[in-house]
Scaffold this active site. Structure first.
Site, short mmCIF file in Angstrom:
data_model
loop_
_atom_site.label_atom_id
_atom_site.label_comp_id
_atom_site.label_asym_id
_atom_site.label_seq_id
_atom_site.Cartn_x
_atom_site.Cartn_y
_atom_site.Cartn_z
NE ARG A 108 -6.23 38.13 43.35
CZ ARG A 108 -4.90 37.66 42.63
NH1 ARG A 108 -4.47 38.53 42.34
NH2 ARG A 108 -4.81 36.29 43.00
CD GLN A 138 -1.85 30.09 42.85
OE1 GLN A 138 -2.03 30.53 41.76
NE2 GLN A 138 -1.35 28.54 42.13
CG ASP A 230 2.66 33.45 48.46
OD1 ASP A 230 3.65 33.98 47.27
OD2 ASP A 230 2.31 33.75 49.28
N1 NVA Z 1 0.32 35.93 49.22
C1 NVA Z 1 1.02 36.69 48.22
C2 NVA Z 1 -0.12 35.40 47.17
C3 NVA Z 1 -0.73 36.32 45.61
C4 NVA Z 1 -1.12 35.25 44.79
C5 NVA Z 1 -0.77 37.65 47.72
O1 NVA Z 1 -1.27 38.08 49.32
O2 NVA Z 1 0.10 39.35 48.15
N1 CP Z 2 -1.18 33.25 42.03
C1 CP Z 2 -1.65 34.06 41.06
O1 CP Z 2 -3.06 34.40 41.73
O2 CP Z 2 -1.42 34.96 39.98
P1 CP Z 2 -1.75 36.56 40.45
O3 CP Z 2 -1.84 37.27 41.22
O4 CP Z 2 -1.02 36.87 39.23
O5 CP Z 2 -3.50 36.62 40.10
#
Ligand code: NVA
Ligand code: CP
Length: 310
Positions: A108, A138, A230
């Site tokens: 990530r 996701q 979101d």
């Molecule tokens: N758009 C959000 C998704 C979190 C799962 C982010 O990137 O913070």
């Molecule tokens: N939806 C999602 O990826 O959640 P986290 O940011 O908690 O991993």
């Protein structure tokens, strides 16, 4: 016939064929049933997954770590700050080194190119656990969740209300791949990337489905089977939160807005939700909401992905 996905990286949904997507869903269902009935399913005995995070996470981290353990393997968590990666070592050298220790990497991070490079220079599968551009795990989970609820995907209409961000991009790819209609309603200046919309239009044409991009959330929601939203400010955009709140205020999913959807519409959110901003408590906690089923299914779907590619 089963498609061999061993060694394949999951960088974005558009790299998957329809057969591969349904293979992931089939195995997710099997693994979910086995977990519920307590049947052993140690498909990755002795295998190790490295998990690199440069952004926070609850669902992704915990579901991957629990998932690899349930499959008989082990997960190793790394905060990117603790690694040499991108500080004193290139992505390509790190990829080559990690490939000598591990059987798979989940990452990530911010820059999508880093995920592409890890996969390109390493020799083990790389799973994208969210970048600024995409969140494939996701959206595969979301589609699996819709399939559980509706038994079919093709022909349904998903409406995404909000920022044209990583979620919007992966939903565009995912819905168009499986033949779902998708409408994105975002304020001007916050639309999804044109390139991703164009790629999705190619998928939609092949599947005979529709893609609509609009600034009008009320019109967008008309006839929706699924309403998705979101956060307005994603991880890394915290400083823009106040400014974005002003621009997105008409894009809140609330009781008034959902009146235009089908009565039995499904409400979805990848979470974390900023309740009171992009969605109200009333919608999050309504019988139409499946947000915690989505969260649970991250475990089952990612186990399937790991079992197929590692
Ligand atoms: N758009 C959000 C998704 C979190 C799962 C982010 O990137 O913070
Ligand atoms: N939806 C999602 O990826 O959640 P986290 O940011 O908690 O991993």
């Amino acid at each position: 016939m089963a498609v061999n996905m061993k060694g394949k990286s999951l960088i974005e949904i558009n790299h998957l064929s329809l057969e591969e997507i349904y293979q992931i869903f089939d195995l997710s269902k099997t693994l979910k049933e086995k977990l519920i009935t307590g049947e052993p399913h140690k498909l990755l005995e002795g295998k190790t997954l490295g998990m690199i995070f440069s952004k926070p996470s609850t669902r992704t981290r915990i579901s991957f770590e629990a998932g690899i353990y349930q499959l008989g393997g082990m997960g190793m968590y790394f905060n990117q700050n603790d690694l040499q990666l991108k500080k004193s070592e290139s992505v390509s050298d790190t990829a080559k080194v990690l490939s000598r220790y591990l059987n798979g990497i989940m990452i990530r991070t911010f820059d999508h190119q880093d995920v592409i490079d890890l996969a390109k220079f390493g020799s083990i599968p790389v799973i994208n656990g969210l970048t600024d551009l995409h969140h494939p795990c996701q959206v595969l989970t979301d589609l699996f969740t819709v399939l559980e609820k509706r038994r079919v995907l093709k022909g349904l209409k998903l409406v995404y209300i909000g920022d044209g961000n990583n979620m919007a991009h992966s939903l565009l790819h995912g819905c168009s791949k499986v033949g779902m209609d998708i409408t994105i309603a975002s304020p001007s200046g916050y639309m999804p990337l044109k390139e991703i919309v164009e790629e999705s239009k190619v998928n939609a044409k092949y599947m005979g489905s529709k893609i609509e991009i609009t600034e009008d959330p009320v019109k967008a929601v008309s006839g929706a089977d699924i309403i998705y939203t979101d956060v307005w400010a994603s991880m890394g955009q915290e400083k823009e939160a106040a400014e974005r709140r002003k621009k997105f205020i008409q894009y809140q999913v609330n009781k008034e807005l959902v009146k235009n959807a089908k009565d039995d519409y499904i409400f979805m959110h990848c979470l974390p939700a900023h309740r009171g901003d992009e969605v109200t408590d009333e919608i999050c906690d309504s019988p139409n909401s499946v947000i915690f089923d989505e969260a649970e299914n991250r475990l089952h779907v990612q186990k399937a992905i790991m079992a197929l590619v590692m």
